[in-house]
Design a protein around this motif. Sequence first.
Motif, PDB file in Angstrom:
ATOM      1  N   UNK A  22     -35.968  14.622  15.348  1.00 32.83           N
ATOM      2  CA  UNK A  22     -35.137  15.717  14.610  1.00 32.83           C
ATOM      3  C   UNK A  22     -34.713  15.151  13.237  1.00 32.83           C
ATOM      4  N   UNK A  23     -35.177  13.972  13.020  1.00 33.31           N
ATOM      5  CA  UNK A  23     -34.255  13.541  11.688  1.00 33.31           C
ATOM      6  C   UNK A  23     -35.629  12.953  10.464  1.00 33.31           C
ATOM      7  N   UNK A  59     -41.613   9.362   7.689  1.00 32.13           N
ATOM      8  CA  UNK A  59     -42.060  10.392   8.784  1.00 32.13           C
ATOM      9  C   UNK A  59     -40.890  11.663   8.565  1.00 32.13           C
ATOM     10  N   UNK A  60     -41.438  12.933   8.780  1.00 31.40           N
ATOM     11  CA  UNK A  60     -40.617  13.948   8.368  1.00 31.40           C
ATOM     12  C   UNK A  60     -40.024  14.481   9.784  1.00 31.40           C
ATOM     13  N   UNK A  61     -39.307  15.259   9.890  1.00 32.81           N
ATOM     14  CA  UNK A  61     -38.616  15.749  11.139  1.00 32.81           C
ATOM     15  C   UNK A  61     -39.699  16.627  11.956  1.00 32.81           C
ATOM     16  N   UNK A  62     -39.774  16.678  12.914  1.00 36.02           N
ATOM     17  CA  UNK A  62     -40.561  17.304  13.920  1.00 36.02           C
ATOM     18  C   UNK A  62     -41.990  17.108  13.825  1.00 36.02           C
ATOM     19  N   UNK A  63     -42.412  16.089  13.326  1.00 37.72           N
ATOM     20  CA  UNK A  63     -43.989  15.766  13.322  1.00 37.72           C
ATOM     21  C   UNK A  63     -44.036  14.970  14.205  1.00 37.72           C
ATOM     22  N   UNK A 122     -31.941  15.686   8.460  1.00 33.02           N
ATOM     23  CA  UNK A 122     -32.193  16.550   7.069  1.00 33.02           C
ATOM     24  C   UNK A 122     -31.123  17.405   6.570  1.00 33.02           C
ATOM     25  N   UNK A 123     -29.936  17.675   7.490  1.00 32.61           N
ATOM     26  CA  UNK A 123     -28.646  18.189   6.775  1.00 32.61           C
ATOM     27  C   UNK A 123     -28.263  17.058   5.754  1.00 32.61           C
ATOM     28  N   UNK A 124     -28.165  16.067   5.912  1.00 34.68           N
ATOM     29  CA  UNK A 124     -27.472  14.987   4.970  1.00 34.68           C
ATOM     30  C   UNK A 124     -28.378  14.720   3.971  1.00 34.68           C
TER      31      UNK A 124
END
Length: 308
Positions: free
Chosen positions: A60-61, A91-95, A116-118
């Motif tokens: 999730x990051x 690597x992107x979140x949720x991949x 991703x919030x940061x």
Amino acid sequence: MKTNSGMGFEGPDDTLQRRRDGDLERLCRGDAIITAPVEDGIERIEARFCGNGFSPHRHDTYALGLTMSGVQTFSYRGATRFSLPGRLIILHPDELHDGGAGDDAGLTYRMIYLSPERIGAALETMSGFRNLPFVQAPVIDDPALRATLADALGELDAEMGELKRDGLIADIAGHLLRLGDAGAGCKPGPVARPALRRCREYLAESAGTDIGSETLEAISGLDRFSLARQFRAAFGTSPHRYLVQRRLERAKAMIAAGETLAGAALSAGFADQSHMTRHFRKTYGMTPGRFQTLAARHRPSTLSKPST
């Protein structure tokens, strides 16, 4: 669904994949995961594997990594990927992805995990971008991002600290924007030079004290991420790196004058002697102990005056 930002959470086909690869989690001699202290939700690891390391899972990051040795292979967005030493992984979140060594020589890599919030918060304050950047290629060769990740992942046995952490988040967010689709044609914002000079002067004068991002925000009137970007644009380095250099200058002068290594480290603002030693070696190409020995050879001796 099992969440875990650093190690990921399992994908829907994870059980079937484990059954197909019966030895997927078989440990080899030398396999290990080294974890750095978790700071404000940010995780950093070094992983060593001689076979398959992870079954398919998701983070999730954002996960950004540097292949240190060996061949790193993983499945990502419908294709098998390979990374060689010195290459970077994004690597992107949720991949969904897996990971392991691509040959019998084994694999060592380091990763940092950022929410991703940061990234989104840093980009919005620095550039006004609201959408998260997406970098199409998961394996790249980019010297600027490599330097930032090497800084972030160079000392896993020590905490980064707030000032360095905020600067790295700003740098990484900027790199993701530059490398991603949304960053095409984006231009750097203005630089508030008078405010930045005030911060630089404060860092130099107060290098022996503990300085946080909030202090520099109050001095400059800038948020911490814009401050980090603009400081680098104006002075060629981050606020944290500038502070470390001023501390090293103080420590070096004290050692040359005869101060003990431990005393110089604490007086200059380092957490301890080993903390100073790591930075001293990287900056001057030798340990403080060797510098102390060399400097002592040319230090004037204290001679007692002859009695009259």
